[in-house]
Scaffold this active site. Structure first.
Site, PDB file in Angstrom:
ATOM      1  N   GLU A   1     -12.944   5.125   4.119  1.00 51.21           N
ATOM      2  CA  GLU A   1     -12.895   4.544   5.510  1.00 51.21           C
ATOM      3  C   GLU A   1     -14.115   4.884   6.277  1.00 51.21           C
ATOM      4  OE1 GLU A   1      -9.128   5.579   6.052  1.00 51.21           O
ATOM      5  OE2 GLU A   1      -8.161   3.872   5.297  1.00 51.21           O
TER       6      GLU A   1
ATOM      7  N   GLN B   1       0.861  -1.271  -0.142  1.00 48.51           N
ATOM      8  CA  GLN B   1      -0.035   0.009   0.003  1.00 48.51           C
ATOM      9  C   GLN B   1       0.801   1.235  -0.120  1.00 48.51           C
ATOM     10  OE1 GLN B   1      -3.149  -2.087   3.097  1.00 48.51           O
ATOM     11  NE2 GLN B   1      -3.742   0.078   2.549  1.00 48.51           N
TER      12      GLN B   1
ATOM     13  N   ARG C   1      -9.388  -0.288   7.468  1.00 46.90           N
ATOM     14  CA  ARG C   1     -10.441   0.468   6.607  1.00 46.90           C
ATOM     15  C   ARG C   1     -10.778   1.634   7.729  1.00 46.90           C
ATOM     16  NH1 ARG C   1     -14.254  -1.332   2.240  1.00 46.90           N
ATOM     17  NH2 ARG C   1     -14.561   0.720   1.121  1.00 46.90           N
ATOM     18  N   CYS C   2      -9.755   2.216   8.202  1.00 42.72           N
ATOM     19  CA  CYS C   2      -9.727   3.647   9.086  1.00 42.72           C
ATOM     20  C   CYS C   2      -8.449   4.405   9.035  1.00 42.72           C
ATOM     21  CB  CYS C   2     -10.601   3.305  10.242  1.00 42.72           C
ATOM     22  SG  CYS C   2      -9.354   2.527  11.362  1.00 42.72           S
TER      23      CYS C   2
END
Lengths: 284, 807, 164
Positions: free
Chosen positions: B761, B238, B385-386
């Site tokens: 997110e 990522q 996812r945040c």
């Protein structure tokens, strides 16, 4: 996830299967759809030096209904059970249960024979087969024999089938009356938290026959004669259903796993069974 | 010049910001032509895989690889002893700690990497692993962080010197298994406010350990070209540039000789931010064998070893006036980090942005204290996812609000409303330090409640409770509310860096003579659709059609340096860089246009896809004309070409927010929840592509549903992972997921060049408390105050059972 | 190591013959031996469906089948479903309705959906959700996948009607 190496066989007939089993004993195993065995082999939790694929073996396929008897070849898949209109007409509980097994792809591969033979307490068909009083047909070096489903399961993964025997077919009388297969699970693809198979015959508002089995609540499927007896001759009033549930709860012996602790499973077993009985009765 | 299209048509032709442009990525993905790391096949490529520890805590007495070396096809078995001379048996973590690459004398969690088997194919590697004999001596296993802080058992020997704990990367240790203490806010004033408050609500909650579990696991292919001295590393990264820098720092290979490529990535959700032992071992194996080496995790490896999320024990106290105005908030967290502190947080924030835990509310006084702890569990602590620990923070405050509402006997929606930061208070400086850029919470909240007919739902719920009490139903109804404020887009370099790398991002644009373009960014899409949306930003900024703009990411040899994609930072940071680079293009284009139109620079203005002479719109040069001229016409005082680069260091984070409502029916007897309705209003500022925003919201909510209702990494007392396959690790299928209603308001970020805030997110951050609140709200009328997630069937049943609802 | 087997497959209309160990899983045959990399590996225990292909008319998870079992079979993967110039209506619909994000589940998802629409050309939303439950997607939340399949079904039915 790579399985250990093995020799692969795809015999055309049962004689071929039996001779390989005889030659390799414990080291050989038959495989139907493979969806229980292959993951275990990939995780190296099952070692199978000689793998016998049954897909080409003559006489293991096909669904036959005649003279009040249903015969399912061991290699009949869940998808075939679901798609067979004739079967759904005479034994709708089979479709209702098969639809609650795994997912579409797995149902295309998973077979009735594999599901009942491997003795996994999580499998749905063993309990269902006990409910409908099926008979399992085995063939081995000593010839053929039959074992009632209700006498087949000894412990988790331990059954009446000997190592050198193959399960060739399942037969059952066309079930009578109302039916229900009720299953609670966490998601599609999961085994049951609790599942109940129920067939009930109603005459003049009274229960004439009842057959009840449950799944994944013990190390074998649980057919409860006492639960059946509790319903017989009653109008399935609340007391009768309660008595059946109580009887079943006396027969199951769930263990704790990721689905929850024993107290929860027992409670849910009771709820699921009650719902199954009520649905079957409504259809009887 | 003739112009037969209307201005609206010209705008539409650009497919710029605000339109639901179809994704350019989809052609290859729908035809099976994606290129993921496991699709890479190189001549002579070898496979590496790990011998992993079956024990959670053990000393390694001996590793015997002799039988493995006899397995046909096995070429090498690497152990810590082999890596030690290279200084690679340990590696730095993103959190300032260090982590064993291969077990150095002991193992600290089940599944830990013990040896790396390199073989000609994956079959031989698997057989080789089976043949390595490791002799372990079991040690006491500590899986409870509170016990870890009491026990004499030393998990990490490097934390103790002369019988005393030594300082860690973030200051003194309180105990040998303690990693750090991190504080924000004012301790004494907060205690004072709480001591003197009308009402105080207290609650302890455990946000369970879970895992991002993208459908594609982590993996890489390392290829050391000894002829040219160049290392190429493909992987599920990522943050490819950060990986290159880290690889360079730990391997000693100069950065220009390392090329890191992130090909298509099959979902990330935070799992693919960190550096894992597999990467290091693959690089070493490629150097040793002079052949490319591939390492791909299987699903069990993934769930058991790379990058867990959450695992926060949160203890809160919230105080208010009797009218419900919140006066103070205190939060203490015990953070279970596993065997190594490998959290992916900015360096100065060992607990991420947990200090956003005052949420969307105007809370004058607050204090946060986080203690990080070692246990015998896998390392990680990624932002699933945040943005960094924001899911934990929002869950905490949205539960505390509910608990306070119970304490005050107030409606939880109303309690939120009277405490929201007001529109006119922005920019708003929160008690724990953050400056919220913009917001209009009341408008969003009112819209949400009106749309779902909140009062009607409460009335229905009250009737349901009566029916339940009267024995007419066995189903309860829960109304889940959540209002969240995210903090995304790290970040200003002055306070956000990872391993010293400032968290800016970048965009480089090259316009081709015929008026098409390529833009490269420092980020990398894992499904977010960057190739589609960044082209839309550029189309609007430079007036060339999005369809004529190629977006490239993920190759460190060609893309400008950037810190990658996580924490919803791509749009806030790289999106801003894209707009700023586009504006540089436009500035030069303006000079060229003025020259071509024979007017002064100030006498032309930009209009959609062209520069026009002010007051004479019939006199214009399109951007296409200008691009051609830039390359093919000698223009006095202007150098040829049309290119620009921007490195964007954001002045602040952005603060997306949203209002969610979930309506759920719960079968009290089985514990089975049924989501009847889910409404999600998101405000992510300027909306670049509504279709993609909606898709992100659906996906984030589904991951929220999973986490709230069952998804956990569970351990037994021996440190064995109980949820290592997708049978037990809950990933919902289409059957378990509802349809979602999406909605929005638009409150642009005042400091972002295009006003965008990031959205990927938000639905996860806001969704988890919303689902959880729905479950808990169903039982509020019967005395429920708080129960911990995950709300799987048996735990919901347990709540009902404890409240006496079963007979 | 066990002896290698002679295996014949027809994949996407092309005959393939090769020698392989019996333990070679079909997904690896496709991906590594035949370079058909559309089907992916997600869970390896037959839960996620990323490896779904069609074998003799059945949707199958190719991570849970040995190549030897498929000897003699006809196999269709995502690569055999449409061409760049003539995409399958499902491929068009997934693009049109944002039925994918990271793309990793997409080949298995579309391959399964082709079979679903053969089984049931006019499925309800509930039937789609049930019929696609062997395929996990981590990105989309399924809503747009359902929408894509509904749209493709409508398109295919309209085309069939027009042809009749």
């Amino acid at each position: 996830m790579i399985p250990a190496a093995f020799e692969y066989y795809r015999p055309k007939d049962l004689a071929g299967v039996l001779s390989i089993l005889e030659e390799h004993g414990d080291d050989a195993r038959v495989m139907a759809g493979g969806h229980s065995l292959i993951p275990m082999m990939k995780l190296r939790m099952a070692e199978v030096p000689h793998l016998i694929d049954l897909q080409d073996v003559d006489g293991l396929h096909g669904i036959d209904i005649s003279n009040g008897q249903i015969r399912l070849g061991a290699m009949v898949t869940q998808a075939e059970i679901i798609d067979h209109e004739g079967l759904a007409a005479v034994a709708p509980i089979l479709r209702e249960a098969a639809l609650q097994i795994a997912d579409p792809q797995v149902r295309y591969m998973g077979t009735i024979g594999g599901n009942v033979a491997n003795g996994d307490p999580g499998n749905d068909m063993p309990g269902l087969m006990q409910c409908v009083n099926a008979t399992f047909h085995l063939i081995g070096p000593e010839g053929e024999r039959s074992v009632p489903a209700r006498a087949f399961y000894e412990a988790a993964y331990m059954t009446a089938r000997e190592d050198e025997e193959v399960l060739t077919a399942v037969t059952l009388p066309v079930p009578d009356g109302g039916y229900a297969y009720e299953k609670q699970k966490r998601k599609i693809g999961d085994y049951a938290t609790a599942a109940a198979a129920v067939q009930i015959v109603k005459e003049d508002g009274v229960c004439k026959a009842a057959s009840i089995a449950m799944t994944n609540l013990s190390d074998t499927p649980v057919f409860s004669e006492d639960a059946c007896a509790a319903l017989l001759g009653t109008a399935l009033d609340d007391a009768a259903v309660k008595a059946a549930v109580t009887a079943m709860l006396g027969d199951i012996d769930p263990s704790e796993d990721n689905r929850g602790p024993v107290a929860f499973k027992k409670h849910v077993a009771g709820v699921i069974l009650r719902r199954a009985i009520e649905r079957a009765w409504s259809r009887a | 010049m003739k112009d037969d299209v209307t201005r609206d048509e010209r705008v539409a032709n650009l497919k710029g910001m605000g339109c639901s442009r179809k994704r350019v990525e989809d052609a290859r993905f729908t035809q099976g032509k994606g290129n993921y790391v496991d699709d890479i096949k190189l001549d002579g490529m070898l496979f590496g895989d790990f011998v992993r520890s079956p024990y959670a805590h053990a000393r390694i007495k001996n590793i015997d690889a002799s039988a493995a070396m006899e397995v046909p096809g096995v070429l090498a078995v690497l152990t810590a002893a082999d890596l030690e001379p290279l200084g690679l048996h340990w590696m730095p973590t993103l959190a300032g700690d260090k982590q064993m690459v291969l077990a150095d004398g002991k193992v600290l969690f089940q599944g830990q990497e013990v040896a790396f088997v390199v073989a000609e194919d994956r079959y031989a590697a698997a057989d080789g692993i089976e043949a390595v004999v490791v002799e372990y001596e079991e040690l006491p296993v500590i899986v409870d962080p509170f016990e870890a802080l009491k026990t004499d058992v030393v998990l990490r020997e490097d934390t103790v010197q002369d019988g005393k704990p030594v300082d860690g990367a973030h200051g003194p240790r309180k105990h040998h298994n303690h990693i750090f203490t991190w504080e924000a806010g004012d301790k004494d004033p907060t205690e004072e406010v709480i001591a003197n408050a009308d009402v105080v609500a207290e609650e302890t909650m455990y946000y369970h350990r879970t895992h991002p579990c993208p459908l594609e696991t982590c993996g890489c292919v390392a290829s050391m070209d000894k002829v040219n001295g160049k290392l190429t590393l493909w992987g599920t990264f990522q943050a490819p540039h950060a990986i290159r820098t880290v690889v360079s720092l730990i391997s000693g290979i100069e950065e220009h000789n390392i090329r890191v490529i992130s090909p298509d990535i099959g979902g990330g959700f935070g799992n693919k931010v960190g550096a894992y032992p597999g990467y290091v071992c693959s690089v070493v194996a490629s150097i040793v064998t002079a052949k490319p080496v591939k390492w791909i995790e299987d699903r069990m490896d993934n769930l058991m070893t790379t990058a867990f999320a959450r695992d926060y024990w949160m203890k809160g106290r919230i105080s208010a006036t009797k009218e419900g105005k919140i006066t103070g908030l205190h939060c203490h967290v015990t953070a279970d980090h596993g065997g190594f502190d490998a959290c992916a947080d900015p360096t100065k924030f060992p607990a991420g942005f947990m200090n956003i835990c005052t949420g969307s509310y105007d809370i004058p006084t607050a204090f946060l204290e986080v203690d990080g702890v070692y246990t015998n569990k896998a390392p990680g602590g990624v932002s699933y996812r945040c943005s960094f620990r924001v899911t934990e923070a929002v869950y905490f405050i949205e539960r505390m609000i509910e608990v306070l509402a119970i304490e005050l006997n107030m409606d939880a929606a109303e309690l939120r409303r009277i405490n929201f930061i007001k529109k006119e208070q922005f920019p708003y400086t929160a008690a724990l330090g953050w400056e919220y850029d913009s917001g209009d919470y009341h408008t969003a909240w009112d819209k949400a409640l009106k749309t779902v007919d909140y009062e009607g739902l409460r009335a229905e719920q009250a009737r349901r409770v009566e029916d339940f009490k009267a024995g007419k139903t066995r189903k309860l109804m829960g109304i889940g509310l959540s209002f969240f404020t995210e903090i995304v887009g790290a970040g200003p370099v002055k306070n956000c860096d990872i391993l010293g790398l400032g968290m800016f991002d970048s965009c480089e644009i090259r316009i081709h003579p015929t008026g098409s373009a390529i833009a490269r960014l420092g980020t990398i899409s894992q499904g977010q659709g960057h190739a589609t949306t960044f082209a839309q930003i550029l189309a609007s900024e430079i007036g060339l059609p999005a369809d004529s703009i190629t977006i490239e990411e993920g190759d460190t040899d060609t893309a400008p340096y950037g810190l990658g994609t996580y924490g919803s930072r791509s749009t806030p940071v790289a999106g801003a860089a894209t707009a700023m680079a586009g504006r540089k293009i436009r500035a030069k284009a303006q000079m060229i246009a003025a020259y071509l139109l024979e007017v002064h620079d100030d006498d032309v203005e930009f209009d959609v896809d062209r520069f026009v002479v002010k007051g004479a719109p019939e006199k214009f040069k399109t951007m296409k004309d200008i691009a051609f001229a830039a390359y093919n016409q000698a223009i006095p005082g202007i150098e040829p070409g049309l290119e620009a680069v921007s490195y964007y260091d954001p002045p602040n984070m952005t603060y997306p927010f949203g209002a969610y409502v979930c309506v759920m029916d719960i079968d009290v007897d089985t514990g089975v929840p049924d989501i009847r309705r889910f409404y999600a209003l998101d405000d992510c500022g300027t909306r670049i592509n509504p279709m993609i925003i909606e898709g992100q919201v659906h996906g984030g909510l589904t991951e929220a549903l999973a986490v709230a209702l069952g998804q956990e990494i569970a351990y037994d007392d021996m440190g064995n992972v109980k949820t290592g396959t997708l049978m037990d690790f809950f990933l919902p299928t289409a059957w378990e997921v509802p349809n979602y209603e999406t909605d929005y308001t638009v409150t642009p970020s005042p400091h972002h060049p295009i006003g965008a805030k990031g959205v990927g997110e938000s639905p996860h951050v806001g969704g988890v408390p919303c689902f959880s609140n729905a479950v808990q709200d169903a039982f509020r009328a019967f005395g429920n105050r708080h129960t911990n997630m995950p709300h799987d069937h048996w735990r919901i049943w347990r709540t009902a059972n404890a409240l006496g609802l079963h007979d | 190591m066990s002896k290698k087997m002679h295996i014949k497959l027809n994949v996407n209309g092309k005959d393939e013959e090769f020698l392989a160990e019996p333990r070679e899983l079909l997904i690896y045959t496709l991906r590594e031996r035949l370079n058909i990399t559309g089907p992916h590996i997600g869970c390896e225990t037959s839960h996620c469906g990323a490896c779904t292909v069609t074998i003799n008319g059945k949707s199958v998870k190719s991570c849970t089948m040995f190549a030897a079992q498929a000897d003699g079979a006809e196999i269709t993967t995502i690569e055999g479903i449409g061409t760049p110039d003539a995409l399958h209506p499902l491929q068009e619909a997934f693009k049109e309705h944002h039925g994918l994000q990271c793309g990793y589940c997409t080949p298995g998802m579309i391959t399964r959906a082709t079979k679903l629409l053969e089984e049931n050309p006019n499925p309800t939303e509930e039937e789609i959700r049930f019929g696609m439950a062997g395929n996990i997607c981590r990105c989309t939340g399924y809503q747009n996948i359902v929408k894509s399949i509904q749209a493709a079904a409508a398109e295919m039915n309209a085309a069939k009607e027009a042809a009749e």
